[in-house]
Write an enzyme that holds these catalytic residues in place. Structure first.
Site, mmCIF file in Angstrom:
data_model
loop_
_atom_site.group_PDB
_atom_site.id
_atom_site.type_symbol
_atom_site.label_atom_id
_atom_site.label_comp_id
_atom_site.label_asym_id
_atom_site.label_seq_id
_atom_site.Cartn_x
_atom_site.Cartn_y
_atom_site.Cartn_z
ATOM 1 N N LYS A 23 41.655 35.132 47.167
ATOM 2 C CA LYS A 23 43.337 35.329 47.294
ATOM 3 C C LYS A 23 43.369 36.904 47.431
ATOM 4 O O LYS A 23 44.404 37.363 48.060
ATOM 5 C CB LYS A 23 44.077 34.658 46.043
ATOM 6 C CG LYS A 23 43.604 33.219 45.708
ATOM 7 C CD LYS A 23 44.409 32.722 44.909
ATOM 8 C CE LYS A 23 44.176 33.203 43.166
ATOM 9 N NZ LYS A 23 42.767 32.825 42.698
ATOM 10 N N ARG A 25 50.717 29.254 38.379
ATOM 11 C CA ARG A 25 49.368 28.582 38.167
ATOM 12 C C ARG A 25 49.839 27.256 37.273
ATOM 13 O O ARG A 25 48.835 26.591 36.697
ATOM 14 C CB ARG A 25 48.771 29.390 37.053
ATOM 15 C CG ARG A 25 47.424 30.224 37.898
ATOM 16 C CD ARG A 25 47.095 31.062 36.901
ATOM 17 N NE ARG A 25 45.753 31.508 36.938
ATOM 18 C CZ ARG A 25 45.378 32.659 37.527
ATOM 19 N NH1 ARG A 25 46.132 33.476 37.923
ATOM 20 N NH2 ARG A 25 44.093 32.899 37.606
ATOM 21 N N ARG A 66 30.752 40.100 41.805
ATOM 22 C CA ARG A 66 31.838 40.768 42.221
ATOM 23 C C ARG A 66 32.317 42.136 41.458
ATOM 24 O O ARG A 66 31.937 42.307 40.414
ATOM 25 C CB ARG A 66 33.101 39.749 42.084
ATOM 26 C CG ARG A 66 34.541 40.456 42.205
ATOM 27 C CD ARG A 66 35.581 39.509 42.362
ATOM 28 N NE ARG A 66 36.079 39.096 41.019
ATOM 29 C CZ ARG A 66 37.150 38.079 41.037
ATOM 30 N NH1 ARG A 66 37.783 37.573 42.204
ATOM 31 N NH2 ARG A 66 37.574 37.750 39.927
ATOM 32 N N ARG A 122 35.374 42.908 36.255
ATOM 33 C CA ARG A 122 36.108 42.413 35.279
ATOM 34 C C ARG A 122 35.472 41.887 34.059
ATOM 35 O O ARG A 122 34.465 41.180 34.125
ATOM 36 C CB ARG A 122 36.931 41.535 36.087
ATOM 37 C CG ARG A 122 37.932 41.937 36.846
ATOM 38 C CD ARG A 122 38.913 40.703 37.545
ATOM 39 N NE ARG A 122 39.145 39.960 36.755
ATOM 40 C CZ ARG A 122 39.949 38.756 37.455
ATOM 41 N NH1 ARG A 122 40.335 38.808 38.712
ATOM 42 N NH2 ARG A 122 40.142 37.965 36.904
ATOM 43 N N ARG A 179 38.130 29.335 33.304
ATOM 44 C CA ARG A 179 39.031 29.424 33.999
ATOM 45 C C ARG A 179 38.955 28.416 35.190
ATOM 46 O O ARG A 179 40.015 27.878 35.541
ATOM 47 C CB ARG A 179 38.720 30.997 34.625
ATOM 48 C CG ARG A 179 39.162 32.169 34.023
ATOM 49 C CD ARG A 179 38.367 33.407 34.198
ATOM 50 N NE ARG A 179 38.821 34.022 35.301
ATOM 51 C CZ ARG A 179 37.821 35.002 36.121
ATOM 52 N NH1 ARG A 179 36.782 35.156 35.490
ATOM 53 N NH2 ARG A 179 38.184 35.357 37.184
HETATM 54 P P1 AMP Z 1 43.258 36.477 37.979
HETATM 55 O O1 AMP Z 1 43.211 37.917 38.106
HETATM 56 O O2 AMP Z 1 44.678 35.624 38.672
HETATM 57 O O3 AMP Z 1 42.193 35.753 38.030
HETATM 58 O O4 AMP Z 1 43.917 36.182 36.447
HETATM 59 C C1 AMP Z 1 43.433 36.736 35.361
HETATM 60 C C2 AMP Z 1 43.683 36.103 34.023
HETATM 61 O O5 AMP Z 1 44.995 36.600 33.622
HETATM 62 C C3 AMP Z 1 43.750 34.434 33.853
HETATM 63 O O6 AMP Z 1 42.488 34.021 33.652
HETATM 64 C C4 AMP Z 1 44.601 34.309 32.840
HETATM 65 O O7 AMP Z 1 44.165 34.363 31.833
HETATM 66 C C5 AMP Z 1 45.762 35.340 33.056
HETATM 67 N N1 AMP Z 1 46.792 34.879 34.278
HETATM 68 C C6 AMP Z 1 46.953 35.457 35.530
HETATM 69 N N2 AMP Z 1 48.031 34.615 36.112
HETATM 70 C C7 AMP Z 1 48.617 33.984 35.398
HETATM 71 C C8 AMP Z 1 49.526 33.111 35.435
HETATM 72 N N3 AMP Z 1 50.140 33.011 36.568
HETATM 73 N N4 AMP Z 1 49.842 32.265 34.399
HETATM 74 C C9 AMP Z 1 48.876 32.183 33.340
HETATM 75 N N5 AMP Z 1 47.961 32.973 33.229
HETATM 76 C C10 AMP Z 1 47.589 33.996 34.087
#
Ligand code: AMP
Length: 214
Positions: free
Chosen positions: A13, A87, A126, A161, A172
């Site tokens: 994404k 989400r 990554r 990360r 996740r």
């Molecule tokens: P990402 O970078 O999108 O993989 O997000 C990393 C982490 O941030 C996720 O595993 C969640 O803990 C939190 N997170 C990101 N976006 C959301 C969302 N829309 N709703 C809830 N938690 C989020």
């Protein structure tokens, strides 16, 4: 034009969002990036979300909806790419309402399909450029030997990360299947869903998305 990129962690994404930012002057709204910034800044919200993120759980709907609400009030340029948001169904409803209030439309929801085995391999390999966010992969796109990012040309630090590890990734993915995958049916029912093969080459995925957006 406002679009959602939907898919599990590692589906690509962020990579496709960056391509759309460059090609169409769109604004990437990644709630994950916003939360990591809050965490790094040491703000109160950052402290609240740090443990939740490290475990791979979702942070509360209220927090992420608040972050998105703020951004929607600002500059719109070529439109928004929602990356990692919504989400949950509650977040999807909130987004519909926020767009309605600002007179905006949701023009496409693009589901990036990938299988779990590929995700694990992608995510544990990554890293990203600390300066511009360009994504590298130990196997398919290693960090250049001279340490200079091919995208922004600086010799920035390359970061991994904290939640890109096997335990956190498992959680996740569980969160994705339980709480986020119902959005596929939600947007399908609204006639807004398109799907692309997230395992194809980056450029092929880009072309598939371009064909959908027209
Ligand atoms: P990402 O970078 O999108 O993989 O997000 C990393 C982490 O941030 C996720 O595993 C969640 O803990 C939190 N997170 C990101 N976006 C959301 C969302 N829309 N709703 C809830 N938690 C989020």
């Amino acid at each position: 034009m406002n679009i959602i990129l939907l898919g599990p962690p590692g589906a690509g994404k962020g990579t496709q969002a960056r391509i759309l930012v460059d090609g169409r002057d769109m604004i990437q709204l990644s709630t994950g990036d916003m939360l990591r910034e809050a965490k790094d800044s040491g703000s109160e919200m950052g402290r609240i979300v740090a443990d939740v993120m490290a475990r791979g759980d979702l942070v509360t709907d209220e927090i992420v909806i608040g972050l998105i609400r703020e951004k929607l009030a600002g500059d719109k340029r070529g439109g928004f790419i929602f990356d990692g948001f919504p989400r949950t169904l509650k977040q999807a409803d909130a987004l519909a309402q926020l767009l309605d209030e600002t007179g905006e439309t949701l023009d496409a929801v693009i589901e990036m399909q990938v299988d779990d085995a590929a995700l694990v391999a992608r995510i544990t390999a990554r890293s990203t450029c600390g300066n511009c966010g360009e994504v590298y992969n130990d196997e398919t796109k290693p960090i250049p030997a001279d340490g200079v990012c091919t995208s922004c040309g600086t010799s920035a630090e390359f970061k991994r990360r904290a939640d890109d590890n096997a335990d956190s990734l498992k959680q996740r993915l569980m969160e994705y299947y339980k709480k986020t995958s119902p959005l596929i049916g939600y947007y399908y029912a609204k006639g807004q869903l398109s799907s692309v093969d997230g395992l194809a080459d980056i450029d092929d995925v880009r072309a598939e998305i371009a064909a959908i957006l027209g």
